[in-house]
Design an enzyme around this catalytic site. Structure first.
Site, PDB file in Angstrom:
ATOM      1  N   GLY A  12       0.777  -1.238   0.000  1.00 57.63           N
ATOM      2  CA  GLY A  12       0.000   0.000   0.000  1.00 57.63           C
ATOM      3  C   GLY A  12       0.804   1.281   0.000  1.00 57.63           C
ATOM      4  O   GLY A  12       0.402   2.259   0.611  1.00 57.63           O
ATOM      5  N   ILE A  93      -3.733  -0.524   3.320  1.00 58.68           N
ATOM      6  CA  ILE A  93      -4.583  -0.372   2.136  1.00 58.68           C
ATOM      7  C   ILE A  93      -6.004  -0.045   2.579  1.00 58.68           C
ATOM      8  O   ILE A  93      -6.552  -0.714   3.458  1.00 58.68           O
ATOM      9  CB  ILE A  93      -4.586  -1.701   1.328  1.00 58.68           C
ATOM     10  CG1 ILE A  93      -3.221  -1.920   0.667  1.00 58.68           C
ATOM     11  CG2 ILE A  93      -5.711  -1.719   0.298  1.00 58.68           C
ATOM     12  CD1 ILE A  93      -3.077  -3.263  -0.033  1.00 58.68           C
ATOM     13  N   TYR A 156     -16.620  10.292   8.095  1.00 56.68           N
ATOM     14  CA  TYR A 156     -15.835   9.066   7.898  1.00 56.68           C
ATOM     15  C   TYR A 156     -16.762   7.953   7.371  1.00 56.68           C
ATOM     16  O   TYR A 156     -16.343   7.056   6.658  1.00 56.68           O
ATOM     17  CB  TYR A 156     -15.142   8.663   9.207  1.00 56.68           C
ATOM     18  CG  TYR A 156     -13.965   7.726   9.013  1.00 56.68           C
ATOM     19  CD1 TYR A 156     -12.882   8.087   8.232  1.00 56.68           C
ATOM     20  CD2 TYR A 156     -13.952   6.466   9.626  1.00 56.68           C
ATOM     21  CE1 TYR A 156     -11.802   7.227   8.058  1.00 56.68           C
ATOM     22  CE2 TYR A 156     -12.877   5.604   9.464  1.00 56.68           C
ATOM     23  CZ  TYR A 156     -11.812   5.991   8.676  1.00 56.68           C
ATOM     24  OH  TYR A 156     -10.750   5.139   8.507  1.00 56.68           O
ATOM     25  N   LYS A 163     -13.516  -0.143   9.067  1.00 57.89           N
ATOM     26  CA  LYS A 163     -12.410  -0.267  10.039  1.00 57.89           C
ATOM     27  C   LYS A 163     -12.831  -1.148  11.218  1.00 57.89           C
ATOM     28  O   LYS A 163     -11.995  -1.862  11.798  1.00 57.89           O
ATOM     29  CB  LYS A 163     -11.958   1.110  10.530  1.00 57.89           C
ATOM     30  CG  LYS A 163     -11.231   1.935   9.484  1.00 57.89           C
ATOM     31  CD  LYS A 163      -9.965   1.261   8.955  1.00 57.89           C
ATOM     32  CE  LYS A 163      -9.095   2.199   8.131  1.00 57.89           C
ATOM     33  NZ  LYS A 163      -8.058   1.497   7.365  1.00 57.89           N
ATOM     34  N   THR A 194      -2.522  12.500   4.126  1.00 64.56           N
ATOM     35  CA  THR A 194      -2.016  11.596   3.085  1.00 64.56           C
ATOM     36  C   THR A 194      -2.989  11.672   1.909  1.00 64.56           C
ATOM     37  O   THR A 194      -4.034  12.321   2.020  1.00 64.56           O
ATOM     38  CB  THR A 194      -1.975  10.135   3.572  1.00 64.56           C
ATOM     39  OG1 THR A 194      -3.315   9.748   3.907  1.00 64.56           O
ATOM     40  CG2 THR A 194      -1.063   9.938   4.772  1.00 64.56           C
TER      41      THR A 194
HETATM   42  P1  NAD Z   1      -2.354   6.370   1.146  1.00 65.54           P
HETATM   43  O1  NAD Z   1      -3.296   6.909   0.121  1.00 65.54           O
HETATM   44  O2  NAD Z   1      -0.947   6.763   1.045  1.00 65.54           O
HETATM   45  O3  NAD Z   1      -2.450   4.768   1.229  1.00 65.54           O
HETATM   46  C1  NAD Z   1      -3.601   4.049   0.872  1.00 65.54           C
HETATM   47  C2  NAD Z   1      -3.111   2.956  -0.038  1.00 65.54           C
HETATM   48  O4  NAD Z   1      -4.183   2.051  -0.356  1.00 65.54           O
HETATM   49  C3  NAD Z   1      -2.581   3.523  -1.371  1.00 65.54           C
HETATM   50  O5  NAD Z   1      -1.266   3.075  -1.569  1.00 65.54           O
HETATM   51  C4  NAD Z   1      -3.524   2.923  -2.385  1.00 65.54           C
HETATM   52  O6  NAD Z   1      -2.900   2.679  -3.643  1.00 65.54           O
HETATM   53  C5  NAD Z   1      -3.910   1.627  -1.677  1.00 65.54           C
HETATM   54  N1  NAD Z   1      -5.065   0.982  -2.299  1.00 65.54           N
HETATM   55  C6  NAD Z   1      -6.322   1.469  -2.463  1.00 65.54           C
HETATM   56  N2  NAD Z   1      -7.061   0.578  -3.166  1.00 65.54           N
HETATM   57  C7  NAD Z   1      -6.245  -0.481  -3.425  1.00 65.54           C
HETATM   58  C8  NAD Z   1      -6.407  -1.707  -4.129  1.00 65.54           C
HETATM   59  N3  NAD Z   1      -7.550  -2.029  -4.736  1.00 65.54           N
HETATM   60  N4  NAD Z   1      -5.352  -2.566  -4.194  1.00 65.54           N
HETATM   61  C9  NAD Z   1      -4.174  -2.254  -3.610  1.00 65.54           C
HETATM   62  N5  NAD Z   1      -3.946  -1.108  -2.940  1.00 65.54           N
HETATM   63  C10 NAD Z   1      -4.989  -0.229  -2.864  1.00 65.54           C
HETATM   64  O7  NAD Z   1      -2.980   6.848   2.548  1.00 65.54           O
HETATM   65  P2  NAD Z   1      -2.621   6.410   4.042  1.00 65.54           P
HETATM   66  O8  NAD Z   1      -3.292   7.430   4.890  1.00 65.54           O
HETATM   67  O9  NAD Z   1      -1.176   6.162   4.183  1.00 65.54           O
HETATM   68  O10 NAD Z   1      -3.451   5.066   4.216  1.00 65.54           O
HETATM   69  C11 NAD Z   1      -2.862   3.851   4.631  1.00 65.54           C
HETATM   70  C12 NAD Z   1      -3.735   3.180   5.675  1.00 65.54           C
HETATM   71  O11 NAD Z   1      -3.716   3.960   6.861  1.00 65.54           O
HETATM   72  C13 NAD Z   1      -5.191   3.036   5.283  1.00 65.54           C
HETATM   73  O12 NAD Z   1      -5.684   1.791   5.755  1.00 65.54           O
HETATM   74  C14 NAD Z   1      -5.846   4.165   6.035  1.00 65.54           C
HETATM   75  O13 NAD Z   1      -7.231   3.947   6.273  1.00 65.54           O
HETATM   76  C15 NAD Z   1      -5.041   4.101   7.315  1.00 65.54           C
HETATM   77  N6  NAD Z   1      -5.151   5.274   8.185  1.00 65.54           N
HETATM   78  C16 NAD Z   1      -4.925   6.512   7.703  1.00 65.54           C
HETATM   79  C17 NAD Z   1      -5.063   7.601   8.536  1.00 65.54           C
HETATM   80  C18 NAD Z   1      -4.865   9.004   8.022  1.00 65.54           C
HETATM   81  O14 NAD Z   1      -5.331   9.944   8.674  1.00 65.54           O
HETATM   82  N7  NAD Z   1      -4.179   9.197   6.916  1.00 65.54           N
HETATM   83  C19 NAD Z   1      -5.412   7.423   9.897  1.00 65.54           C
HETATM   84  C20 NAD Z   1      -5.616   6.124  10.360  1.00 65.54           C
HETATM   85  C21 NAD Z   1      -5.493   5.053   9.497  1.00 65.54           C
END
Ligand code: NAD
Length: 256
Positions: A12, A93, A156, A163, A194
């Protein structure tokens, strides 16, 4: 060096702001050999460059969780690169259609619900099933969650139940794979800017509220999520499985 001699996959990575990339950087600095995965060809070059820039050995490979075939191919390529043995995996992801992240949760469409659940929650089980046979010497899997699993966060929406399903899946997977000494845990991260976060309407307000009310009075950095992830991937956490650990400056303990 908590991951010296270990090989792992970080699923991811989209760009240098990705939580996955922060995890890759920290794991690499701790001595791990890595594969970084990206969703589609559009991201291939950028993620290959990020892999090249890491301090340790790392390559980039595609992994789209939209189809079983793509997941099978990806795990086969991972197995080939690492000679059939993997020690850890980071699942970072998630996806929901943008129109589901505005307005009311009750307007969630059938298709929007299914997409969010499949990509953001089921993909953990789908990848774990495929990769755990390579964890022949035990292993550790870490996924990324958010407080919207436990409490209502305006906008959200559909990602909240996704989640919640992800965190429940962590417990069920920990139960399934524990006898093989494979641990499965989640990090529940505070909000951080992000690509994925850009899709959530009112995200700047979330950041402001967290910084103002979290006991530590600031927002998190992705490196702080990465450090806890490295701990969970390492033998330091060998008795922890099925857990969701908050890395949110304490925001989730507050009521007002
Ligand atoms: P990001 O956009 O950098 O990462 C999300 C990733 O999911 C991307 O690399 C995207 O290509 C991938 N993805 C989406 N659909 C996909 C598919 N069909 N196949 C393969 N990959 C796929 O954003 P992030 O914030 O780094 O998100 C990473 C994780 O962290 C996620 O699970 C997100 O929910 C979680 N998260 C984010 C936050 C925040 O505030 N940014 C907070 C808590 C949790």
């Amino acid at each position: 060096m908590l991951l010296e001699g270990k090989s792992g996959v970080v699923f991811g990575v989209a760009n240098k702001r990705s939580i996955a990339y922060a995890c890759a950087k920290a794991a690499s600095a701790h001595g791990a050999r890595l594969i970084l995965t990206y969703q589609g060809e559009r991201l291939a070059r950028g993620v290959a460059e990020l892999a090249d820039g890491l301090p340790g050995e790392a390559i980039a490979l595609p992994c789209d969780v939209n189809t079983d075939e793509a997941m099978d191919e990806s795990v086969a390529a991972i197995s080939e690169h690492f000679g059939g043995k993997v020690d850890f995996a980071v699942h970072s992801i998630a996806f929901a259609n943008r129109e589901e992240l505005v307005g009311r949760f009750s307007d969630t469409s059938r298709e929007g619900w299914t997409t969010a659940q499949l990509i953001s929650a089921w993909s953990l089980a789908g990848l774990a099933k495929r990769i755990t046979p390579l964890m022949t010497d035990g292993g550790s899997i870490v996924t990324m969650s958010y407080m919207g699993a436990e409490k209502v966060v305006p906008h959200y929406n559909v990602m909240g139940p996704a989640k919640a399903a992800l965190e429940a899946s962590v417990r069920y997977l920990a139960h399934d794979f524990g006898p093989s000494n494979v641990r499965v845990n989640a990090v529940s991260a505070g909000p951080v800017r992000t690509l994925a976060a850009q899709g959530i309407s009112g995200f700047s307000t979330m950041l402001d509220i967290c910084a103002a009310r979290a006991p530590l009075r600031r927002n998190i950095e992705t490196s702080e999520v990465a450090d806890v992830t490295v701990f969970l991937l390492s033998d330091m956490s060998r008795a922890i499985t099925g857990a969701t650990i908050h890395v949110d400056n304490g925001f989730s303990i507050t009521a007002l």
